[in-house]
Design an enzyme around this catalytic site. Structure first.
Site, PDB file in Angstrom:
ATOM      1  N   ARG A   1      10.046 -93.605 -66.574  1.00 32.01           N
ATOM      2  CA  ARG A   1       8.842 -94.229 -65.977  1.00 32.01           C
ATOM      3  C   ARG A   1       9.145 -94.817 -64.595  1.00 32.01           C
ATOM      4  O   ARG A   1       8.560 -95.816 -64.194  1.00 32.01           O
ATOM      5  CB  ARG A   1       8.264 -95.330 -66.883  1.00 32.01           C
TER       6      ARG A   1
ATOM      7  N   SER B   1       0.220 -97.180 -72.805  1.00 32.32           N
ATOM      8  CA  SER B   1       1.273 -98.180 -73.064  1.00 32.32           C
ATOM      9  C   SER B   1       1.206 -99.271 -72.004  1.00 32.32           C
ATOM     10  O   SER B   1       1.292 -98.975 -70.812  1.00 32.32           O
ATOM     11  CB  SER B   1       2.657 -97.522 -72.986  1.00 32.32           C
TER      12      SER B   1
ATOM     13  N   GLU C   1       3.853-101.768 -67.579  1.00 35.28           N
ATOM     14  CA  GLU C   1       3.833-100.387 -67.064  1.00 35.28           C
ATOM     15  C   GLU C   1       2.714-100.169 -66.041  1.00 35.28           C
ATOM     16  O   GLU C   1       2.977 -99.654 -64.949  1.00 35.28           O
ATOM     17  CB  GLU C   1       3.711 -99.401 -68.234  1.00 35.28           C
TER      18      GLU C   1
HETATM   19  C1  LIG Z   1      -4.961 -93.553 -73.135  1.00 32.26           C
HETATM   20  C2  LIG Z   1      -3.812 -93.443 -72.146  1.00 32.26           C
HETATM   21  C3  LIG Z   1      -2.651 -92.779 -72.512  1.00 32.26           C
HETATM   22  C4  LIG Z   1      -1.584 -92.667 -71.607  1.00 32.26           C
HETATM   23  N1  LIG Z   1      -0.454 -92.006 -72.008  1.00 32.26           N
HETATM   24  C5  LIG Z   1       0.583 -91.875 -71.158  1.00 32.26           C
HETATM   25  C6  LIG Z   1       1.775 -91.173 -71.575  1.00 32.26           C
HETATM   26  O1  LIG Z   1       1.881 -90.668 -72.687  1.00 32.26           O
HETATM   27  N2  LIG Z   1       2.797 -91.076 -70.683  1.00 32.26           N
HETATM   28  C7  LIG Z   1       2.722 -91.607 -69.430  1.00 32.26           C
HETATM   29  O2  LIG Z   1       3.687 -91.456 -68.677  1.00 32.26           O
HETATM   30  N3  LIG Z   1       1.614 -92.262 -69.008  1.00 32.26           N
HETATM   31  C8  LIG Z   1       0.551 -92.415 -69.838  1.00 32.26           C
HETATM   32  N4  LIG Z   1      -0.572 -93.087 -69.435  1.00 32.26           N
HETATM   33  C9  LIG Z   1      -0.609 -93.691 -68.082  1.00 32.26           C
HETATM   34  C10 LIG Z   1      -1.318 -92.820 -67.012  1.00 32.26           C
HETATM   35  O3  LIG Z   1      -2.161 -91.877 -67.606  1.00 32.26           O
HETATM   36  C11 LIG Z   1      -0.341 -92.096 -66.086  1.00 32.26           C
HETATM   37  O4  LIG Z   1       0.495 -93.028 -65.450  1.00 32.26           O
HETATM   38  C12 LIG Z   1      -1.070 -91.265 -65.017  1.00 32.26           C
HETATM   39  O5  LIG Z   1      -0.140 -90.474 -64.308  1.00 32.26           O
HETATM   40  C13 LIG Z   1      -1.847 -92.114 -64.019  1.00 32.26           C
HETATM   41  O6  LIG Z   1      -2.641 -91.239 -63.256  1.00 32.26           O
HETATM   42  P1  LIG Z   1      -3.923 -91.728 -62.503  1.00 32.26           P
HETATM   43  O7  LIG Z   1      -4.439 -90.571 -61.721  1.00 32.26           O
HETATM   44  O8  LIG Z   1      -4.872 -92.352 -63.435  1.00 32.26           O
HETATM   45  O9  LIG Z   1      -3.290 -92.812 -61.520  1.00 32.26           O
HETATM   46  P2  LIG Z   1      -3.888 -94.186 -61.022  1.00 32.26           P
HETATM   47  O10 LIG Z   1      -4.017 -95.138 -62.154  1.00 32.26           O
HETATM   48  O11 LIG Z   1      -5.096 -93.968 -60.184  1.00 32.26           O
HETATM   49  O12 LIG Z   1      -2.703 -94.682 -60.091  1.00 32.26           O
HETATM   50  C14 LIG Z   1      -1.441 -95.040 -60.649  1.00 32.26           C
HETATM   51  C15 LIG Z   1      -0.501 -95.478 -59.498  1.00 32.26           C
HETATM   52  O13 LIG Z   1      -0.213 -94.368 -58.664  1.00 32.26           O
HETATM   53  C16 LIG Z   1      -0.642 -94.614 -57.313  1.00 32.26           C
HETATM   54  N5  LIG Z   1      -1.191 -93.339 -56.827  1.00 32.26           N
HETATM   55  C17 LIG Z   1      -2.290 -92.704 -57.287  1.00 32.26           C
HETATM   56  N6  LIG Z   1      -2.454 -91.540 -56.630  1.00 32.26           N
HETATM   57  C18 LIG Z   1      -1.434 -91.440 -55.753  1.00 32.26           C
HETATM   58  C19 LIG Z   1      -1.050 -90.463 -54.782  1.00 32.26           C
HETATM   59  N7  LIG Z   1      -1.772 -89.340 -54.580  1.00 32.26           N
HETATM   60  N8  LIG Z   1       0.067 -90.696 -54.031  1.00 32.26           N
HETATM   61  C20 LIG Z   1       0.809 -91.815 -54.222  1.00 32.26           C
HETATM   62  N9  LIG Z   1       0.506 -92.782 -55.127  1.00 32.26           N
HETATM   63  C21 LIG Z   1      -0.606 -92.587 -55.878  1.00 32.26           C
HETATM   64  C22 LIG Z   1      -1.700 -95.697 -57.427  1.00 32.26           C
HETATM   65  O14 LIG Z   1      -1.845 -96.435 -56.237  1.00 32.26           O
HETATM   66  C23 LIG Z   1      -1.124 -96.529 -58.568  1.00 32.26           C
HETATM   67  O15 LIG Z   1      -0.091 -97.372 -58.124  1.00 32.26           O
HETATM   68  C24 LIG Z   1      -1.663 -93.229 -70.309  1.00 32.26           C
HETATM   69  C25 LIG Z   1      -2.852 -93.893 -69.932  1.00 32.26           C
HETATM   70  C26 LIG Z   1      -3.911 -94.002 -70.843  1.00 32.26           C
HETATM   71  C27 LIG Z   1      -5.185 -94.703 -70.419  1.00 32.26           C
END
Ligand SMILES: Cc1cc2nc3c(=O)[nH]c(=O)nc-3n(C[C@H](O)[C@H](O)[C@H](O)COP(=O)(O)OP(=O)(O)OC[C@H]3O[C@@H](n4cnc5c(N)ncnc54)[C@H](O)[C@@H]3O)c2cc1C
Length: 333
Positions: free
Chosen positions: A163, A233, A329
């Site tokens: 992570r 998480s 996280e």
């Molecule tokens: C129900 C649920 C289950 C999940 N399960 C998992 C799992 O099994 N494993 C896991 O690893 N994660 C999990 N996650 C967490 C999440 O889905 C991941 O971290 C995902 O990659 C976040 O993507 P996002 O587009 O929503 O990012 P966002 O929430 O929009 O952004 C996350 C971070 O990345 C930055 N960011 C966004 N886009 C960019 C870009 N283009 N360039 C640089 N920085 C950027 C943002 O500023 C922020 O700091 C889960 C979340 C939920 C709600």
């Protein structure tokens, strides 16, 4: 398509926790060139990147510019039995997983149903069921915040760990990811070592069968953010020194623990929270999920300050009982 600009935008539905947030200015960009030229004009203004909003804690008010990379394209380049998949930052991660798995490509099927967009996947090196993005990532293309310069970097330069990545460390706020290149293969082997995945698929399953089994497990275990606000998480699994883990194991023989290559030991944060009797605990607008203690849920009506105070209480209880510090996280915007 030209960039779309909105002022005083309500982002409550743009984050899976459902936290109320108004952003001063939101800009959607649709190509790397658009993004690079916009960045050159932003100057020193505060800039927040928002993709799927599934790993972010948004404040009540978000000043400055909130940038949403909407680069929504992907294509497959065949290389013998492998393929390179070129993906824009705005592509929905789960849809990509299912599209590749249904075409028989091995590599990311265990990462099905992780919410969010591809551009955010390298930020915390998404992982699940024994697979991490770093296992399949070849390279990342990004735009530098200070100059608008575009650069492609090999995955090995991104400092990936559990992570973790340099995008969360020294590159935080300095680069915007626009594209990923993933390597997938026709000749993969199913990775079924985690949980009861193996019992949910037949012999010699195809990638799609594995992806569907992963979806099934996740739907049983995790709350759907559409129904109940959450960010998956809420805490990382803590990594402790072997001696500390050994001492804990003596007191708690049933404690799950995974030895890492560097000799340290990863503990299960959900188990630690559960042992404190907090599974299903609710206070005000927030709670610990009743099936998965690692997930904090928003019952509606709360905000980021209350969520962080609630999370502090959970981690304080774990620290008091086990002497282990939990690290959050999801990221603060
Ligand atoms: C129900 C649920 C289950 C999940 N399960 C998992 C799992 O099994 N494993 C896991 O690893 N994660 C999990 N996650 C967490 C999440 O889905 C991941 O971290 C995902 O990659 C976040 O993507 P996002 O587009 O929503 O990012 P966002 O929430 O929009 O952004 C996350 C971070 O990345 C930055 N960011 C966004 N886009 C960019 C870009 N283009 N360039 C640089 N920085 C950027 C943002 O500023 C922020 O700091 C889960 C979340 C939920 C709600």
């Amino acid at each position: 398509m030209r960039p779309v600009i909105g002022l005083d935008q309500d982002l409550t539905r743009a984050n899976t926790l459902g936290l109320p947030c108004v952003a001063e200015e939101v800009v959607d960009v649709f190509s790397r060139d658009q993004l690079a030229s916009l960045i050159r004009q932003v100057g020193d203004r505060r800039l927040t990147l928002l993709s799927g909003g599934s790993n972010l804690i948004l404040p009540d008010y978000l000043p400055g510019m909130t940038l949403r990379p909407r680069l929504d394209y992907w294509w497959v380049e065949r290389c013998g039995q492998d393929a390179l998949v070129h993906v824009g930052a705005g592509v929905n991660w789960h849809r990509l997983v299912m599209a590749l798995a249904s075409k028989g490509w091995w590599g990311i099927e265990n990462l099905a149903l992780i919410p969010g967009h591809c551009g955010a996947a390298p930020v915390q090196n998404i992982g699940a069921y024994g697979v991490e993005l770093a296992d399949v990532l070849e390279s990342v293309t990004l735009v530098h915040r200070d100059s608008g310069a575009v650069e492609s970097l090999p995955a090995g330069a991104c400092g990936f760990g559990y992570r973790e990545s340099r995008f969360k460390g020294e590159w935080d706020g300095k680069v915007i990811i626009t594209d990923l290149t993933l390597r997938v293969s026709r000749h993969g082997a199913p990775k079924l070592g985690y949980g009861d995945l193996a019992s949910r698929v037949g012999e010699a399953p195809a990638p799609l069968a594995v992806a569907e089994a992963v979806c099934q497990v996740r739907r049983e275990k995790l709350p759907d953010p559409e129904q109940l606000g959450n960010a998956g998480s809420f805490f990382k699994n803590p990594v402790v020194e072997a001696a500390r883990a050994g001492a804990l194991r003596e007191s708690y023989p049933g404690m799950p623990a995974y030895e890492l290559e560097d000799g340290r030991v990863k503990l299960a944060a959900g188990w630690l929270i559960d042992q404190c009797g907090l599974k299903g605990w609710r206070q005000g607008h927030f709670g610990v999920h009743d099936r998965q203690a690692l997930v904090l849920v928003h019952h509606g009506g709360g905000n980021a300050t209350e969520l962080l105070a609630f999370a502090d209480q959970v981690s304080a209880r774990v620290a008091e009982r086990f002497g282990v510090t939990l690290e959050r996280e999801p990221r603060l915007a």
